[in-house]
Structures are given as structure tokens and as C-alpha cells.
Write an enzyme that holds these catalytic residues in place. Structure first.
Site, PDB file in Angstrom:
ATOM      1  N   GLU A   1      55.364  40.800  33.798  1.00  0.00           N
ATOM      2  CA  GLU A   1      56.577  40.694  34.622  1.00  0.00           C
ATOM      3  C   GLU A   1      56.300  41.170  36.050  1.00  0.00           C
ATOM      4  O   GLU A   1      56.833  40.616  37.009  1.00  0.00           O
ATOM      5  CB  GLU A   1      57.729  41.476  33.966  1.00  0.00           C
ATOM      6  CG  GLU A   1      58.297  40.694  32.791  1.00  0.00           C
ATOM      7  CD  GLU A   1      58.848  41.543  31.659  1.00  0.00           C
ATOM      8  OE1 GLU A   1      59.170  42.730  31.866  1.00  0.00           O
ATOM      9  OE2 GLU A   1      58.947  41.006  30.529  1.00  0.00           O
TER      10      GLU A   1
ATOM     11  N   GLY B   1      59.209  38.378  24.975  1.00  0.00           N
ATOM     12  CA  GLY B   1      60.661  38.206  25.021  1.00  0.00           C
ATOM     13  C   GLY B   1      61.121  36.835  24.557  1.00  0.00           C
ATOM     14  O   GLY B   1      62.277  36.468  24.748  1.00  0.00           O
TER      15      GLY B   1
ATOM     16  N   GLY C   1      58.423  45.540  23.499  1.00  0.00           N
ATOM     17  CA  GLY C   1      59.540  45.527  24.441  1.00  0.00           C
ATOM     18  C   GLY C   1      60.859  45.622  23.688  1.00  0.00           C
ATOM     19  O   GLY C   1      61.282  46.686  23.248  1.00  0.00           O
ATOM     20  N   GLY C   2      61.503  44.470  23.515  1.00  0.00           N
ATOM     21  CA  GLY C   2      62.852  44.410  22.941  1.00  0.00           C
ATOM     22  C   GLY C   2      63.039  45.249  21.686  1.00  0.00           C
ATOM     23  O   GLY C   2      64.031  45.988  21.561  1.00  0.00           O
TER      24      GLY C   2
ATOM     25  N   SER D   1      56.803  39.992  21.510  1.00  0.00           N
ATOM     26  CA  SER D   1      57.698  39.787  20.372  1.00  0.00           C
ATOM     27  C   SER D   1      57.244  40.480  19.093  1.00  0.00           C
ATOM     28  O   SER D   1      57.445  39.961  17.990  1.00  0.00           O
ATOM     29  CB  SER D   1      57.917  38.283  20.124  1.00  0.00           C
ATOM     30  OG  SER D   1      58.572  37.707  21.238  1.00  0.00           O
TER      31      SER D   1
ATOM     32  N   ASN E   1      57.955  49.687  25.611  1.00  0.00           N
ATOM     33  CA  ASN E   1      58.234  49.431  27.021  1.00  0.00           C
ATOM     34  C   ASN E   1      59.726  49.124  27.130  1.00  0.00           C
ATOM     35  O   ASN E   1      60.174  48.052  26.740  1.00  0.00           O
ATOM     36  CB  ASN E   1      57.379  48.228  27.472  1.00  0.00           C
ATOM     37  CG  ASN E   1      57.721  47.756  28.872  1.00  0.00           C
ATOM     38  OD1 ASN E   1      58.472  48.407  29.590  1.00  0.00           O
ATOM     39  ND2 ASN E   1      57.175  46.606  29.251  1.00  0.00           N
ATOM     40  N   TRP E   2      60.476  50.098  27.652  1.00  0.00           N
ATOM     41  CA  TRP E   2      61.937  49.946  27.666  1.00  0.00           C
ATOM     42  C   TRP E   2      62.408  49.053  28.807  1.00  0.00           C
ATOM     43  O   TRP E   2      63.594  48.741  28.902  1.00  0.00           O
ATOM     44  CB  TRP E   2      62.605  51.324  27.761  1.00  0.00           C
ATOM     45  CG  TRP E   2      62.356  52.214  26.568  1.00  0.00           C
ATOM     46  CD1 TRP E   2      61.654  51.889  25.426  1.00  0.00           C
ATOM     47  CD2 TRP E   2      62.796  53.559  26.378  1.00  0.00           C
ATOM     48  NE1 TRP E   2      61.633  52.942  24.557  1.00  0.00           N
ATOM     49  CE2 TRP E   2      62.326  53.988  25.112  1.00  0.00           C
ATOM     50  CE3 TRP E   2      63.538  54.449  27.157  1.00  0.00           C
ATOM     51  CZ2 TRP E   2      62.579  55.275  24.615  1.00  0.00           C
ATOM     52  CZ3 TRP E   2      63.796  55.732  26.661  1.00  0.00           C
ATOM     53  CH2 TRP E   2      63.323  56.124  25.399  1.00  0.00           C
ATOM     54  N   LYS E   3      61.510  48.689  29.697  1.00  0.00           N
ATOM     55  CA  LYS E   3      61.861  47.820  30.838  1.00  0.00           C
ATOM     56  C   LYS E   3      63.110  48.368  31.557  1.00  0.00           C
ATOM     57  O   LYS E   3      63.301  49.571  31.596  1.00  0.00           O
ATOM     58  CB  LYS E   3      62.034  46.373  30.360  1.00  0.00           C
ATOM     59  CG  LYS E   3      60.803  45.899  29.580  1.00  0.00           C
ATOM     60  CD  LYS E   3      60.769  44.434  29.335  1.00  0.00           C
ATOM     61  CE  LYS E   3      59.521  44.098  28.513  1.00  0.00           C
ATOM     62  NZ  LYS E   3      59.340  42.678  28.297  1.00  0.00           N
TER      63      LYS E   3
ATOM     64  N   GLU F   1      48.799  40.668  26.123  1.00  0.00           N
ATOM     65  CA  GLU F   1      50.158  40.177  25.955  1.00  0.00           C
ATOM     66  C   GLU F   1      50.246  38.739  26.454  1.00  0.00           C
ATOM     67  O   GLU F   1      50.401  38.512  27.661  1.00  0.00           O
ATOM     68  CB  GLU F   1      51.131  41.038  26.764  1.00  0.00           C
ATOM     69  CG  GLU F   1      51.122  42.498  26.379  1.00  0.00           C
ATOM     70  CD  GLU F   1      52.436  43.181  26.761  1.00  0.00           C
ATOM     71  OE1 GLU F   1      53.112  43.660  25.858  1.00  0.00           O
ATOM     72  OE2 GLU F   1      52.782  43.184  27.951  1.00  0.00           O
TER      73      GLU F   1
ATOM     74  N   HIS G   1      51.504  44.535  33.971  1.00  0.00           N
ATOM     75  CA  HIS G   1      52.410  43.853  33.044  1.00  0.00           C
ATOM     76  C   HIS G   1      52.752  42.473  33.618  1.00  0.00           C
ATOM     77  O   HIS G   1      52.931  42.321  34.831  1.00  0.00           O
ATOM     78  CB  HIS G   1      53.691  44.676  32.835  1.00  0.00           C
ATOM     79  CG  HIS G   1      54.528  44.118  31.730  1.00  0.00           C
ATOM     80  ND1 HIS G   1      55.372  43.054  31.935  1.00  0.00           N
ATOM     81  CD2 HIS G   1      54.609  44.430  30.418  1.00  0.00           C
ATOM     82  CE1 HIS G   1      55.951  42.747  30.783  1.00  0.00           C
ATOM     83  NE2 HIS G   1      55.505  43.570  29.845  1.00  0.00           N
TER      84      HIS G   1
HETATM   85  P1  PGA Z   1      58.703  41.922  23.930  1.00  0.00           P
HETATM   86  O1  PGA Z   1      58.004  42.523  25.248  1.00  0.00           O
HETATM   87  O2  PGA Z   1      58.253  42.793  22.781  1.00  0.00           O
HETATM   88  O3  PGA Z   1      60.173  42.019  24.194  1.00  0.00           O
HETATM   89  O4  PGA Z   1      58.220  40.526  23.785  1.00  0.00           O
HETATM   90  C1  PGA Z   1      56.695  43.021  25.233  1.00  0.00           C
HETATM   91  C2  PGA Z   1      56.301  43.507  26.600  1.00  0.00           C
HETATM   92  O5  PGA Z   1      56.730  42.914  27.598  1.00  0.00           O
HETATM   93  O6  PGA Z   1      55.572  44.507  26.741  1.00  0.00           O
END
Ligand code: PGA
Length: 278
Positions: free
Chosen positions: A122, A198, A258-259, A237, A32-34, A192, A120
Site C-alpha cells: 500500500e 484485502g 491485515g483484516g 488474506s 497490521n492494523w492499517k 505479500e 508494504h
Molecule cells: P490482508 O492484509 O490480510 O487484509 O489481506 C495483509 C497486509 O496488507 O499486510
């Protein structure tokens, strides 16, 4: 022949004899590149992943770039030796209308993307997506033949108040209640925990597996076959240093990253780890 290759050969030879008993749930590694990467960077990252993946067996790989770059990223991975799915990070459930700034599932599909995230944390926390709205998205994604990656997970306050199971049950119910029974098996679920996203804090494999087991038991109440088929990914993470121990849990069918998905070498290493986990 290496151990993994030998194992998969045995599985292939045995499957016709043993039927569904030998069937394994598919493994998925997704990124997930956000709101990261401009056009050129997104294309470069997609190309680097496409050329770095080994062909043949291995996890299903899906990447979620920012929406303006879906077409470019679909194009960039179209000739990869190992197929790469591309998805949108968000959709609106209505087919069209006066929804400034939103994109419909049909619009996403017309880019060549075949997946979409729904729920998600967020979106839930920063943009007010309610359980019911997420449910509409899941349904709309399925109705147009795309694969929803339906995300659930508790906040730190909810976990500390021992409400993890209650919260995940509520999110699952609202997210899946309007899904036709014959489409349920096409859902992918991502657990998640919000406190792990994050933050560098990962749920321990055991904490993850516990919730994954619960999710599967809830799915089984709707359909035993779907519960067996649906991949449940862990997210929060995940990185090269911890993915192996997470995937060692048989309840964890892959990861939503994500990251650590923003850089090709690390992402490819995690794809390799999933391939080795078999
Ligand atoms: P993260 O994000 O790996 O940076 O914790 C995961 C996600 O939000 O899907």
C-alpha cells in the site's frame, strides 16, 4: 504431555548435542492494523491479545497499530505473559528534518516500539514508495536496532505476465543492497502478493512456498547463515480458516495479517495455530 510439548522438550534436550542442526527458524504471527481503530479500541485490542496469549513457547507475536497509538499499545502489552512486539507501519529514513507528516525511526524507538514495516504494497502503490526508498528505510530501521518487516510482492498483472520472480528479485535487491552484512540476519521478510491483499484471494500454500524458496535462495547468495535464520512470512488474506495449511509449508515461517488481525479472537486463534504448527 501433548505432542507439541513432547516435541519441544525433545528439541530442547537435543539442541546442545546437535547444535545448529536442530535450530528452528523462529515463527512469527503479526497483525497490521492499517488505518483502523481509535485510541480506546487499539488499547482494548492490544489488551485482549495480551491476556489471551498463552505463556511459554509459541510464535513471536508482533502488532502494528497506527502510529499515534504506539505508546498506548506498548503500555497495554507490557505485562503480557507472552511477550508481544509492537511496531510502526511506516517510517522515514532520515534522522530528522523538514518532512511534514513523517516519523523517524528514532521517534518510533522512543515509544518503546521495536519493529517497523518497510515496503508494504500500500505504501508502494498509494504513496509512491520506490524500491530505492524502501531500501533506505530498511537500512535506517536496522541501524537504530529495530527489526524491519520488509515486504515484497507482485501485482496480478506481473503474475499473469510471469514476472513474479523478476519483480521479487528486483525488490529484494533494492531493499537489501545497503544493508550491512552483519545486520542482514535481523531482517524479517514478508512475501505479500498484492492481488491477495484485502481481496479474500489467498495464494495457495504451494504458490507461496515457491516464492519463499526463491527468496531464500536469493538471501543465500548474500549469506547462507542469514538465509537460514531469516523468517519469511506470508501475507494476503490470511485468516483462521487458511493459516494452518499455509503454515504446513516448511518454507512459510509465519504470517503478516491485515483484516483478520483486527479482532482478538481470530488473531489469537491464528497464534494458536502457529504454536501447534511448532
Ligand atoms: P490482508 O492484509 O490480510 O487484509 O489481506 C495483509 C497486509 O496488507 O499486510
Amino acid at each position: 504431555m501433548g505432542g507439541t510439548a513432547a516435541k519441544s522438550l525433545v528439541a530442547r534436550l537435543m539442541t546442545p548435542l546437535m547444535g545448529p542442526l536442530m535450530e528452528q527458524r523462529r515463527k512469527i504471527v503479526s497483525g497490521n492494523w492499517k488505518m483502523h481503530k481509535g485510541l480506546d479500541q487499539a488499547r482494548d485490542l492490544a489488551r485482549a491479545i495480551a491476556s489471551g496469549l498463552e505463556p511459554g513457547s509459541g510464535p513471536e507475536v508482533v502488532i502494528f497499530p497506527a502510529s499515534p497509538f504506539l505508546v498506548a499499545v506498548v503500555e497495554a502489552v507490557s505485562k503480557a505473559a507472552h511477550p508481544i512486539g509492537v511496531g510502526a507501519q511506516n517510517v522515514h529514513p532520515s534522522p530528522e528534518g523538514a518532512f511534514t507528516g513523517e516519523i523517524s525511526v528514532a521517534m518510533v524507538r522512543s515509544t518503546g516500539a521495536r519493529h517497523a514495516l518497510a515496503g508494504h504494497s500500500e505504501r508502494r502503490q498509494l504513496f509512491g514508495d520506490t524500491d530505492a526508498f524502501v531500501g533506505k528505510k530498511v537500512r535506517a530501521i536496522l541501524d537504530l536496532g529495530l527489526t524491519p518487516f520488509f515486504c515484497v510482492g507482485e501485482t496480478i498483472e506481473e503474475r499473469e505476465a510471469n514476472k513474479t520472480i523478476e519483480v521479487v528479485a528486483r525488490q529484494l535487491k533494492a531493499g537489501l543492497d545497503h544493508v550491512d552484512a552483519n545486520k542482514l540476519a535481523r531482517v524479517v521478510i514478508a512475501y505479500e502478493p498484492v492481488w491477495a491483499i484485502g481481496t479474500g484471494k489467498t495464494a495457495t500454500p504451494r504458490q507461496g512456498a515457491e516464492v519463499h524458496r526463491f527468496i531464500r535462495s536469493e538471501l543465500a547468495k548474500r549469506s547462507k547463515a542469514a538465509a537460514e535464520a531469516i523468517p519469511i512470512l506470508y501475507g494476503g488474506s490470511v485468516k483462521p480458516a487458511n493459516i494452518r495449511e499455509l503454515l504446513a509449508e516448511k518454507e512459510i515461517d509465519g504470517a503478516l495479517i491485515g483484516g483478520a488481525s483486527l479482532e482478538a479472537a481470530g488473531f489469537l486463534e491464528m497464534c494458536r495455530a502457529a504454536r501447534e504448527a511448532g
